[in-house]
Every structure is written in C-alpha cells, then in structure tokens.
Scaffold this active site. Structure first.
Site, mmCIF file in Angstrom:
data_model
loop_
_atom_site.group_PDB
_atom_site.id
_atom_site.type_symbol
_atom_site.label_atom_id
_atom_site.label_comp_id
_atom_site.label_asym_id
_atom_site.label_seq_id
_atom_site.Cartn_x
_atom_site.Cartn_y
_atom_site.Cartn_z
ATOM 1 C CD GLU A 1 -2.964 -0.926 2.351
ATOM 2 O OE1 GLU A 1 -4.136 -0.574 2.445
ATOM 3 O OE2 GLU A 1 -2.390 -1.509 3.570
ATOM 4 C CE1 TYR B 1 -16.128 26.820 -4.240
ATOM 5 C CE2 TYR B 1 -17.334 28.039 -2.584
ATOM 6 C CZ TYR B 1 -16.949 27.784 -3.785
ATOM 7 O OH TYR B 1 -17.626 28.340 -4.854
ATOM 8 C CD GLU C 1 -9.110 3.759 11.801
ATOM 9 O OE1 GLU C 1 -10.110 3.042 11.494
ATOM 10 O OE2 GLU C 1 -8.042 3.616 11.796
ATOM 11 C CE LYS D 1 -6.290 1.710 2.438
ATOM 12 N NZ LYS D 1 -5.488 1.342 3.572
#
Length: 121
Positions: A23, A55, A75, A100
């Site tokens: 990954e 934004y 997290e 993900k």
C-alpha cells in the site's frame, strides 16, 4: 456548533497510507468528504470572501494532507485532515469522512470509510 456549514465531497488524492508495504509502495486513491461548521451570517450580509472559508483553499489543503507522509491508519489520516480544517480560523467544528475504496479486503465490497467530528478546544 453552528448550523451553517460548507461541504466539499469527493475530494480525490493519491496517498501511500496503510499497514501493508504494498500500500505504501504503490499508493492508492483516497476520497475525502469534509464539512466545516462556521457562522456564515457576516459573509452573507457583507458578500466578502474574507468572512467565510474559501472552499477552494480548503480543498487544496485537504488534498495536500492526504498526499503528505504515510500513516498506517485512515483514522490517523482523518485526524490530520480535521486538524488542517480547524486551522481555518472561522471553523468551529469539522466532520471528515475518509474513503478507502481499494482497501486490501479479500471479499467483495464497495467502500471502507472512517468518519470523525472534531471541534476547537
């Protein structure tokens, strides 16, 4: 928490996050939804960008946070993004969802998400 909010959904960035070496080496797409809560009545009354959150700048900051140094957990990535959003001076609270969609899960699935809400101390 203010009832006013600005939301940007579907921000896409490539990150090298995860607990597996492949990954981190290959990287993968992360998708982020972010909602910032802030009082917008002054901005609406004055029509001044300086009294709100730009934004576009928020989106760029979120993408940069995803593209930074790798972390093991989404997290942790969500917390990093929340910290970035709270760095915009007018933001009281932020909701972050990190998707993900290509997580290394051995069964068919559509998405994995982590959602957090953080406020100024």
């Amino acid at each position: 928490m203010s009832r006013d909010r600005i939301t940007v959904t579907g921000l896409r960035a490539t990150g090298h996050h995860g607990v597996f070496e492949h990954e981190r080496e290959k990287g993968q797409e992360f998708v982020v939804d972010v909602t910032v809560h802030l009082a917008l009545h002054d901005a609406a009354a004055s029509d001044e960008l300086a009294k709100t959150v730009h934004y576009g700048e928020l989106a760029e900051a979120v993408v940069a946070a995803v593209e930074r140094d790798p972390v093991d957990l989404i997290e942790t990535l969500a917390q990093r993004i929340a910290d970035v959003a709270l760095g915009f001076g007018r933001v009281d609270t932020v909701d972050v969802t990190v998707h993900k969609p290509n997580a290394p899960i051995p069964v068919p699935f559509d998405d994995v998400t982590v959602s957090i809400t953080r406020s100024r101390a």
